[in-house]
Design a protein around this motif. Structure first.
Motif, short mmCIF file in Angstrom:
data_model
loop_
_atom_site.label_atom_id
_atom_site.label_comp_id
_atom_site.label_asym_id
_atom_site.label_seq_id
_atom_site.Cartn_x
_atom_site.Cartn_y
_atom_site.Cartn_z
N MET A 27 0.83 -1.20 0.00
CA MET A 27 0.00 0.00 0.00
C MET A 27 0.86 1.25 0.00
SD MET A 27 -3.37 -0.54 2.36
CE MET A 27 -4.75 -1.47 1.72
N LEU A 28 0.39 2.25 -0.75
CA LEU A 28 1.07 3.55 -0.84
C LEU A 28 0.07 4.62 -0.41
CD1 LEU A 28 2.51 3.09 -4.45
CD2 LEU A 28 3.66 2.53 -2.29
N THR A 29 0.50 5.57 0.44
CA THR A 29 -0.43 6.60 0.87
C THR A 29 0.28 7.86 1.31
OG1 THR A 29 -2.20 7.14 2.41
CG2 THR A 29 -0.47 5.70 3.22
N PRO B 176 -1.15 6.44 11.65
CA PRO B 176 -0.75 5.04 11.90
C PRO B 176 -1.92 4.07 11.83
CG PRO B 176 0.26 6.52 13.49
CD PRO B 176 -0.75 7.33 12.74
N MET B 177 -3.13 4.56 12.13
CA MET B 177 -4.29 3.67 12.10
C MET B 177 -4.55 3.15 10.69
SD MET B 177 -6.42 2.05 13.84
CE MET B 177 -6.14 2.87 15.42
N ASP B 178 -4.27 3.98 9.67
CA ASP B 178 -4.45 3.52 8.29
C ASP B 178 -3.52 2.35 8.00
OD1 ASP B 178 -6.42 5.35 7.46
OD2 ASP B 178 -4.91 6.90 7.21
N ARG B 179 -2.29 2.45 8.51
CA ARG B 179 -1.33 1.37 8.31
C ARG B 179 -1.81 0.09 8.98
NH1 ARG B 179 3.12 -0.81 11.01
NH2 ARG B 179 4.78 -1.54 9.63
N ILE B 180 -2.32 0.23 10.20
CA ILE B 180 -2.80 -0.94 10.94
C ILE B 180 -3.98 -1.58 10.22
CG2 ILE B 180 -3.90 -1.69 13.09
CD1 ILE B 180 -2.27 0.54 14.49
N ILE B 181 -4.93 -0.75 9.78
CA ILE B 181 -6.11 -1.28 9.09
C ILE B 181 -5.70 -1.94 7.78
CG2 ILE B 181 -8.28 -0.66 7.95
CD1 ILE B 181 -8.59 1.56 10.03
N GLY B 182 -4.78 -1.28 7.06
CA GLY B 182 -4.32 -1.84 5.79
C GLY B 182 -3.70 -3.21 5.97
N LEU B 183 -2.86 -3.35 6.98
CA LEU B 183 -2.22 -4.64 7.22
C LEU B 183 -3.24 -5.68 7.66
CD1 LEU B 183 1.03 -3.40 8.99
CD2 LEU B 183 0.81 -4.25 6.66
N GLU B 184 -4.22 -5.26 8.45
CA GLU B 184 -5.27 -6.19 8.88
C GLU B 184 -6.15 -6.61 7.71
OE1 GLU B 184 -7.28 -4.19 12.05
OE2 GLU B 184 -5.88 -4.92 13.57
N ASP C 62 2.72 -4.91 2.95
CA ASP C 62 3.62 -3.84 3.39
C ASP C 62 2.93 -2.52 3.13
OD1 ASP C 62 5.82 -2.58 4.46
OD2 ASP C 62 7.26 -3.46 3.07
N TYR C 63 3.54 -1.44 3.64
CA TYR C 63 2.92 -0.13 3.64
C TYR C 63 4.02 0.91 3.51
CZ TYR C 63 -0.19 3.58 5.52
OH TYR C 63 -0.94 4.71 5.71
N LEU C 64 3.90 1.81 2.53
CA LEU C 64 4.94 2.81 2.31
C LEU C 64 4.30 4.20 2.19
CD1 LEU C 64 8.00 3.21 1.86
CD2 LEU C 64 7.56 2.90 -0.59
N PRO C 65 4.63 5.13 3.10
CA PRO C 65 4.06 6.47 3.02
C PRO C 65 4.70 7.31 1.91
CG PRO C 65 5.56 6.33 4.87
CD PRO C 65 5.47 4.96 4.30
N LYS C 66 3.91 8.19 1.31
CA LYS C 66 4.40 9.14 0.32
C LYS C 66 4.86 10.41 1.05
CE LYS C 66 1.04 7.78 -3.24
NZ LYS C 66 -0.08 8.27 -4.06
N ALA D 122 13.22 -1.89 -2.88
CA ALA D 122 13.68 -2.80 -1.83
C ALA D 122 12.50 -3.50 -1.17
CB ALA D 122 14.49 -2.03 -0.79
N ARG D 123 11.41 -2.77 -0.94
CA ARG D 123 10.24 -3.37 -0.30
C ARG D 123 9.55 -4.38 -1.23
NH1 ARG D 123 7.92 -0.63 4.32
NH2 ARG D 123 9.27 1.07 5.00
#
Length: 236
Positions: free
Chosen positions: A85-87, A92-100, A105-109, A118-119
């Protein structure tokens, strides 16, 4: 080459990412919104499913979390595709929800292209390590047994040469990926290689005659004109 699907409404970013990743041996397909991305996953092109999905969290028609939820609910191999996911949102809640939701993986813009690369490699590596190849591959009524080196269709043994078995297994192991003739021959390196590309075409014709219901209209081993072959994922 590994295939990537990027679902991202920022066309300029997608172009930049695509150019960078292509230099590292990836092929990137771009979808501008969630609906277009899901359509590509529900009905893949001749190139088959991608190896990984890059998914923007903020899309014009639906958010990335909803896209991820629908992807994981698909009744096909697409449901198991790795997702990064890219955002631009830093919550941090978005990252948690995305992983759930099933993101890998999750990468912020904004992000550095090198970190994205690498990811991607790390996720693909983890997926490969977590899923050792099965010794018996099944595709509908077609069964390929690596240990016994046998091929059966609906339980009936089909006769192919040892070299043709290696070619068939190489394609099946990479189901959904378009392979050039050179890539197919490289995949069976260690065997005595044939002298000309067109010899692959002859072998493919004989494999089709063994496993296809209608070899003149194949459903399993498809020709991609000007490129090579792809082993279709669809079931019988």
């Amino acid at each position: 080459m590994p295939q990537l699907l990027m679902i991202e409404d920022d066309a300029r970013l997608a172009q930049m990412v695509g150019e960078y990743l292509e230099q590292s041996g990836f092929v990137l397909t771009h979808a501008t919104d969630g609906k277009a991305g899901l359509a590509l996953l529900e009905a893949p092109t001749a190139a088959g499913l991608p190896d990984l999905v890059l998914l923007d969290l903020m899309l014009p028609d639906m958010d990335g979390l909803e896209v991820c939820r629908r992807l994981r609910a698909l009744p096909s191999d697409a449901a198991r595709l790795p997702v990064v996911m890219l955002t631009a949102k830093g919550d941090p809640m978005d990252r948690i929800i995305g992983l759930e939701m099933g993101a890998d993986d999750y990468l912020p813009k904004p992000f550095e292209p090198r970190e994205l690369l690498a990811r991607i490699r790390a996720v693909l590596r983890r997926r490969g390590e977590a899923a050792p190849s099965a010794r018996i591959m099944r595709f509908g009524s077609l069964e390929i047994d690596r240990d016994a080196r046998t091929v059966t269709v609906a339980g009936e043994a089909r006769e192919i040469t040892s070299y043709q078995f290696d070619l068939l297994a190489a394609l099946a192991e990479r189901a959904g990926r378009v392979l050039t003739r050179d890539q197919i021959m490289e995949a069976v390196r260690g065997r005595e290689l044939e002298a000309f590309d067109r010899s692959i075409d002859v072998h493919m014709g004989r494999i089709r005659a063994a496993i296809e219901a209608d070899p003149k209209n194949p459903k399993r081993i498809l020709t991609v004109r000007g490129v090579g072959y792809v082993f279709a994922r669809q079931q019988d």
